[in-house]
Design an enzyme around this catalytic site. Structure first.
Site: not given
Length: 170
Positions: A105-106
């Site tokens: 994800c991030h």
């Protein structure tokens, strides 16, 4: 199979499932997982769960571990805000040593701080992709991407693929 020791760099507002799902998969497979943050005690996930921190970033070195997990949420951005750049340096040591790095994800935001993304094939949450491209990465939109020792995924929906490929690399 030999048991591996996996470092997890994490702080407040981590995406809970992106931490717990891989961690549970690693532990179930017989590996050891240690959480590393700014300070000892506990942190609070984005969904409100509390997670214990095993060590501070000042207590550890990459050579103590076999692999690194970088869960998403707002945690990677907060780790990048470290004025001394300790989390980026810690991550860089894993990449340089060819040790497995798992970022979802991030999470790949922290990889940007390694300055080692030129030509690497990666994926991430959509809002991070331009930053990865600017850092020289070849960014694709796939559930999981394995480039040598780096495994990346986009969202919690990709966790099954992410965990499978991470375990395969271990």
């Amino acid at each position: 199979m030999m048991s591996k020791k996996i470092a997890v760099v994490v702080t407040d507002l981590v995406e809970d499932i992106e931490f717990t799902s891989p961690k549970d998969a690693y532990v179930e497979a017989g590996h050891t997982v240690e959480t590393i943050s700014y300070k000892k005690g506990s942190i609070e996930g984005k969904q409100g769960a509390s997670f214990d921190i095993d060590k501070t970033i000042d207590d550890v070195k990459a050579s103590d571990y076999d692999a690194l997990l970088i869960p998403g949420g707002f945690s990677p951005d907060l780790l990048r805000a470290d004025e001394e750049g300790r989390f980026g340096q810690f991550t860089k040591q894993f990449v340089e040593a060819g040790k497995p790095v798992f970022a979802i994800c991030h999470g790949p935001q922290l990889l940007i701080d390694t300055d080692l993304l030129e030509g690497k094939k990666l994926t991430s949450f959509i809002s991070v992709r331009k930053d990865l491209e600017n850092a020289g990465a070849n960014v694709v939109d796939e559930s999981v991407v394995v480039d040598s020792n780096i495994v990346t995924s986009r969202t919690p929906d990709d966790l099954e693929d992410f965990n499978r490929e991470s375990l395969a690399l271990l």
